[in-house]
Design a protein around this motif. Sequence first.
Motif, PDB file in Angstrom:
ATOM      1  N   ALA A  56       7.516  44.652 -46.450  1.00  0.00           N
ATOM      2  CA  ALA A  56       6.743  45.282 -47.569  1.00  0.00           C
ATOM      3  C   ALA A  56       6.960  46.945 -47.759  1.00  0.00           C
ATOM      4  CB  ALA A  56       5.364  45.188 -46.963  1.00  0.00           C
ATOM      5  N   ALA A  57       7.639  47.300 -48.806  1.00  0.00           N
ATOM      6  CA  ALA A  57       8.142  48.552 -49.258  1.00  0.00           C
ATOM      7  C   ALA A  57       8.576  49.217 -47.902  1.00  0.00           C
ATOM      8  CB  ALA A  57       6.706  49.305 -49.607  1.00  0.00           C
ATOM      9  N   ASP A  58       7.936  50.298 -47.390  1.00  0.00           N
ATOM     10  CA  ASP A  58       8.701  51.091 -46.268  1.00  0.00           C
ATOM     11  C   ASP A  58       8.262  50.552 -44.717  1.00  0.00           C
ATOM     12  OD1 ASP A  58       9.913  52.934 -47.996  1.00  0.00           O
ATOM     13  OD2 ASP A  58       7.974  53.947 -48.197  1.00  0.00           O
ATOM     14  N   PHE A  59       7.755  49.429 -45.036  1.00  0.00           N
ATOM     15  CA  PHE A  59       7.452  48.432 -43.437  1.00  0.00           C
ATOM     16  C   PHE A  59       8.175  47.486 -43.503  1.00  0.00           C
ATOM     17  CE2 PHE A  59       3.460  50.543 -45.558  1.00  0.00           C
ATOM     18  CZ  PHE A  59       3.077  51.305 -44.268  1.00  0.00           C
ATOM     19  N   ALA A  60       8.853  47.631 -42.129  1.00  0.00           N
ATOM     20  CA  ALA A  60       9.578  46.320 -41.626  1.00  0.00           C
ATOM     21  C   ALA A  60       8.720  45.173 -41.221  1.00  0.00           C
ATOM     22  CB  ALA A  60      10.544  46.854 -40.902  1.00  0.00           C
ATOM     23  N   GLN A  61       9.122  43.952 -41.097  1.00  0.00           N
ATOM     24  CA  GLN A  61       8.340  43.169 -40.452  1.00  0.00           C
ATOM     25  C   GLN A  61       7.660  43.716 -39.075  1.00  0.00           C
ATOM     26  OE1 GLN A  61      10.245  39.317 -39.257  1.00  0.00           O
ATOM     27  NE2 GLN A  61       8.668  38.038 -39.576  1.00  0.00           N
ATOM     28  N   SER A  62       6.538  43.129 -38.919  1.00  0.00           N
ATOM     29  CA  SER A  62       5.814  43.559 -37.776  1.00  0.00           C
ATOM     30  C   SER A  62       5.870  42.631 -36.497  1.00  0.00           C
ATOM     31  CB  SER A  62       4.326  43.854 -37.690  1.00  0.00           C
ATOM     32  OG  SER A  62       3.608  44.145 -36.449  1.00  0.00           O
ATOM     33  N   ASP A  63       7.233  42.661 -35.969  1.00  0.00           N
ATOM     34  CA  ASP A  63       7.517  41.801 -34.813  1.00  0.00           C
ATOM     35  C   ASP A  63       8.291  42.215 -33.644  1.00  0.00           C
ATOM     36  OD1 ASP A  63      10.002  39.812 -36.718  1.00  0.00           O
ATOM     37  OD2 ASP A  63      10.029  41.735 -35.914  1.00  0.00           O
ATOM     38  N   SER A  64       8.904  41.728 -32.795  1.00  0.00           N
ATOM     39  CA  SER A  64       9.475  42.273 -31.598  1.00  0.00           C
ATOM     40  C   SER A  64      11.103  41.356 -31.874  1.00  0.00           C
ATOM     41  CB  SER A  64       8.913  41.974 -30.349  1.00  0.00           C
ATOM     42  OG  SER A  64       8.446  40.802 -29.995  1.00  0.00           O
ATOM     43  N   ASP A  65      11.818  41.572 -32.708  1.00  0.00           N
ATOM     44  CA  ASP A  65      12.896  40.661 -32.868  1.00  0.00           C
ATOM     45  C   ASP A  65      14.174  41.538 -32.269  1.00  0.00           C
ATOM     46  OD1 ASP A  65      13.466  42.717 -34.809  1.00  0.00           O
ATOM     47  OD2 ASP A  65      13.646  41.358 -36.588  1.00  0.00           O
ATOM     48  N   GLY A  66      13.977  42.599 -31.754  1.00  0.00           N
ATOM     49  CA  GLY A  66      14.970  43.171 -31.187  1.00  0.00           C
ATOM     50  C   GLY A  66      15.598  44.383 -31.811  1.00  0.00           C
ATOM     51  N   TYR A  67      15.298  44.311 -32.963  1.00  0.00           N
ATOM     52  CA  TYR A  67      15.995  45.467 -34.077  1.00  0.00           C
ATOM     53  C   TYR A  67      15.183  46.572 -34.265  1.00  0.00           C
ATOM     54  CZ  TYR A  67      19.135  41.342 -34.896  1.00  0.00           C
ATOM     55  OH  TYR A  67      20.000  40.492 -34.617  1.00  0.00           O
ATOM     56  N   PRO A  68      15.764  47.668 -34.598  1.00  0.00           N
ATOM     57  CA  PRO A  68      15.081  49.071 -34.516  1.00  0.00           C
ATOM     58  C   PRO A  68      14.324  49.412 -36.014  1.00  0.00           C
ATOM     59  CG  PRO A  68      17.368  49.538 -34.838  1.00  0.00           C
ATOM     60  CD  PRO A  68      17.186  48.020 -34.540  1.00  0.00           C
ATOM     61  N   ASP A  69      13.580  48.196 -36.380  1.00  0.00           N
ATOM     62  CA  ASP A  69      13.120  48.340 -37.699  1.00  0.00           C
ATOM     63  C   ASP A  69      11.814  49.292 -37.844  1.00  0.00           C
ATOM     64  OD1 ASP A  69      15.081  47.101 -38.976  1.00  0.00           O
ATOM     65  OD2 ASP A  69      14.126  45.251 -39.120  1.00  0.00           O
ATOM     66  N   ASP A  70      11.322  49.723 -36.479  1.00  0.00           N
ATOM     67  CA  ASP A  70      10.209  50.291 -36.442  1.00  0.00           C
ATOM     68  C   ASP A  70      10.626  51.807 -36.636  1.00  0.00           C
ATOM     69  OD1 ASP A  70      11.553  50.547 -34.193  1.00  0.00           O
ATOM     70  OD2 ASP A  70       9.910  50.612 -32.787  1.00  0.00           O
ATOM     71  N   ASP A  71      11.869  51.926 -36.679  1.00  0.00           N
ATOM     72  CA  ASP A  71      12.536  53.411 -37.057  1.00  0.00           C
ATOM     73  C   ASP A  71      12.360  53.550 -38.546  1.00  0.00           C
ATOM     74  OD1 ASP A  71      13.703  55.686 -37.317  1.00  0.00           O
ATOM     75  OD2 ASP A  71      15.506  55.145 -35.998  1.00  0.00           O
ATOM     76  N   VAL A 108      14.226  55.728 -40.398  1.00  0.00           N
ATOM     77  CA  VAL A 108      15.467  56.036 -40.870  1.00  0.00           C
ATOM     78  C   VAL A 108      16.219  54.700 -40.831  1.00  0.00           C
ATOM     79  CG1 VAL A 108      17.491  57.286 -40.483  1.00  0.00           C
ATOM     80  CG2 VAL A 108      15.098  58.286 -40.214  1.00  0.00           C
ATOM     81  N   ALA A 109      16.262  53.977 -39.621  1.00  0.00           N
ATOM     82  CA  ALA A 109      16.956  52.747 -39.428  1.00  0.00           C
ATOM     83  C   ALA A 109      16.206  51.582 -40.458  1.00  0.00           C
ATOM     84  CB  ALA A 109      16.830  52.456 -38.071  1.00  0.00           C
ATOM     85  N   TRP A 110      15.167  51.596 -40.814  1.00  0.00           N
ATOM     86  CA  TRP A 110      14.755  50.779 -41.964  1.00  0.00           C
ATOM     87  C   TRP A 110      15.202  51.014 -43.097  1.00  0.00           C
ATOM     88  CZ3 TRP A 110      13.636  46.036 -43.204  1.00  0.00           C
ATOM     89  CH2 TRP A 110      12.865  45.620 -44.457  1.00  0.00           C
ATOM     90  N   ARG A 111      15.214  52.280 -43.568  1.00  0.00           N
ATOM     91  CA  ARG A 111      15.652  52.529 -45.018  1.00  0.00           C
ATOM     92  C   ARG A 111      17.170  52.243 -45.060  1.00  0.00           C
ATOM     93  NH1 ARG A 111      12.563  54.885 -48.482  1.00  0.00           N
ATOM     94  NH2 ARG A 111      14.149  55.941 -49.557  1.00  0.00           N
ATOM     95  N   ALA A 112      17.997  52.236 -43.734  1.00  0.00           N
ATOM     96  CA  ALA A 112      19.331  52.195 -44.120  1.00  0.00           C
ATOM     97  C   ALA A 112      19.685  50.923 -44.136  1.00  0.00           C
ATOM     98  CB  ALA A 112      20.176  52.764 -42.684  1.00  0.00           C
ATOM     99  N   ARG A 113      18.826  49.818 -43.306  1.00  0.00           N
ATOM    100  CA  ARG A 113      18.936  48.478 -43.516  1.00  0.00           C
ATOM    101  C   ARG A 113      18.723  48.095 -44.925  1.00  0.00           C
ATOM    102  NH1 ARG A 113      15.916  43.576 -39.958  1.00  0.00           N
ATOM    103  NH2 ARG A 113      17.219  42.103 -40.920  1.00  0.00           N
ATOM    104  N   LYS A 114      17.525  48.448 -45.784  1.00  0.00           N
ATOM    105  CA  LYS A 114      16.923  48.159 -46.900  1.00  0.00           C
ATOM    106  C   LYS A 114      18.501  48.577 -47.802  1.00  0.00           C
ATOM    107  CE  LYS A 114      13.158  49.156 -48.812  1.00  0.00           C
ATOM    108  NZ  LYS A 114      12.104  50.223 -49.087  1.00  0.00           N
ATOM    109  N   ALA A 115      18.817  49.765 -47.771  1.00  0.00           N
ATOM    110  CA  ALA A 115      20.091  50.220 -48.645  1.00  0.00           C
ATOM    111  C   ALA A 115      21.061  49.444 -48.536  1.00  0.00           C
ATOM    112  CB  ALA A 115      20.430  51.491 -48.107  1.00  0.00           C
ATOM    113  N   ALA A 116      21.498  48.976 -47.393  1.00  0.00           N
ATOM    114  CA  ALA A 116      22.631  47.958 -47.099  1.00  0.00           C
ATOM    115  C   ALA A 116      22.297  46.547 -47.843  1.00  0.00           C
ATOM    116  CB  ALA A 116      22.772  47.624 -45.836  1.00  0.00           C
ATOM    117  N   ALA A 117      21.225  46.298 -47.546  1.00  0.00           N
ATOM    118  CA  ALA A 117      20.757  44.991 -48.279  1.00  0.00           C
ATOM    119  C   ALA A 117      20.821  44.818 -49.900  1.00  0.00           C
ATOM    120  CB  ALA A 117      19.614  44.481 -47.769  1.00  0.00           C
ATOM    121  N   PHE A 118      20.286  46.038 -50.585  1.00  0.00           N
ATOM    122  CA  PHE A 118      19.906  46.265 -51.750  1.00  0.00           C
ATOM    123  C   PHE A 118      21.451  46.276 -52.303  1.00  0.00           C
ATOM    124  CE2 PHE A 118      15.801  48.496 -51.960  1.00  0.00           C
ATOM    125  CZ  PHE A 118      15.062  47.361 -51.362  1.00  0.00           C
ATOM    126  N   GLN A 119      22.463  47.031 -51.780  1.00  0.00           N
ATOM    127  CA  GLN A 119      23.795  47.327 -52.532  1.00  0.00           C
ATOM    128  C   GLN A 119      24.288  45.791 -52.274  1.00  0.00           C
ATOM    129  OE1 GLN A 119      26.168  50.610 -51.056  1.00  0.00           O
ATOM    130  NE2 GLN A 119      28.309  49.566 -51.451  1.00  0.00           N
TER     131      GLN A 119
END
Length: 531
Positions: free
Chosen positions: A252-267, A269-280
């Motif tokens: 949801a926008a600037d919020f990653a899924q709220s879970d504990s999947d082992g990925y640093p999406d609560d960061d 900066v890391a979340w926006r980098a992941r979004k940028a990769a997916a969008f591209q």
Amino acid sequence: MDLTRRRLLGLAGASLGGIALHTAGFSAGSAWAAPRFAGDPFAFGVASGDPLPDGVVLWTRLAPDPLALDGRGGMPELVVDVEWQVAEDESFGTVVAEGVERATPELAHSVHVEVAGLAPGRDYVYRFRAGGDISPVGRTRTARTDGAALNFAFASCQCWYEGFYTGYRHMAGEDLDLVLHLGDYLYEYGVGETGGVRGVALDASFQRETQTLVDYRNRHALTRLDLDLQAAHQAFPWVLTWDDHEVENNWAADFAQSDSDGYPDDDPVAWRARKAAAFQAYYEHLPLRLPQRPNGAEARMYRRLGFGSLLDLHVLDTRSHRDDQVCGDGTKSGCDIERSAPERTILGAEQESWLLDGAGRSAATWNVLANQTLVAQVDQDPDPLVHTSGLDMWDGYTAARDRLLTGLWERNVNNPVVVTGDIHRAVVADLTLDFADEHAPAVATEFAGSSVTSGKDGSPTDDVGAAWLAPGVNPHLKWHSSQRGYTVVQATPEELRVSYRVTPMVTIPGSGIETVATFAVAAGQPGAQPA
């Protein structure tokens, strides 16, 4: 393909506008003079999209080694000049547009050609050439302006490892003006050691959740290699928007899924980098116009396409601008205060105003909203004392839904119809200003389509559907199915007719196709009726 090297250089000059727009800031050096590829550079086929009355966008991506682990598709770090032609006939005897587009390594050697100067409501064929290799021939159609019937299909949720894309093979045989894809073009999860039901061995990199640009590129590549999907892209122009799994489940926008999947999406900066990769990667693999090219973790996917006096298509993005889900997300009861907070939004203020103001100004007979998650209220528990809501759907944003439906009603929008994906089940619903009043008149109609494959083989009904359609629970719901397939819509000045096509089996290839339900909305009379 009658393009000599001298003619190629001349066409490059004529096509500089497109090159400057789509590849601005990327490799500006000389192109690979005489490209020779180790495999078929057009392994992903061809596609077209976003039809206008005078043109379409044409797409391909050069990838002679399509699943190369570095995500480059077997291409060197060189620019390639790709020739393209549009013709009136499959022999290309009457070429009406041609040019050269630059494929750069920064965009995974994808090509997006925005063709203009064509006639409205016409079929055209197109093809590409790179070096000595010629692509398959695609067919496309410009937007109609004559007010005649418009035929389109919509689909969503095509989990590659949960089913075969037989539905797309059947769709390719329909007589359609375009295809709407409403999201979940791919899934970010690992595909399993055998590719799920596909039964293929893949590198270990495909077993993990996508995180990087290479991960997303190769997950798109895996999806785009399916020949049935290629056939549907090759047959019609597509109009696409994303939902969640193109990035991550329930983002949801600037919020990653709220879970504990082992990925640093609560960061952040890391979340926006992941979004940028997916969008591209999404842009690189689909026939999208320049305004949809992302700028890092930002992109504008919502847009409007017109089809003369008959229909205006409002393409929505219910992911990029929404508030975070409340109460920890999921499907649950006891969250009424939080989900109904008046300031909550699913579209964002700018998109909400754009939609309502544009629909209010529309003079078209039909206003179709290409939407991701279910708008209709759904109490998912038949117990009259318990109200259970899906918090990722518009049920989690009830004030936003009220503003949408009230806005359509107050502006007297012509015949609003919502087409929806996401929920892996087909639903027909009347949308009212008061879902608590079973006698409240409909102000719009919603047709949700089932998944193409997600959820594996479905059934005509299931426990969820039985609960949704239990007497007195959701009287505005008219029909439900949990089978897989796609939906075909025919719009005329008199009515909009919707047919649900079903592939009974997706876990094995070659299933047949059948129409299991047809509904119609009469112009000027909101609400669905069996047809």
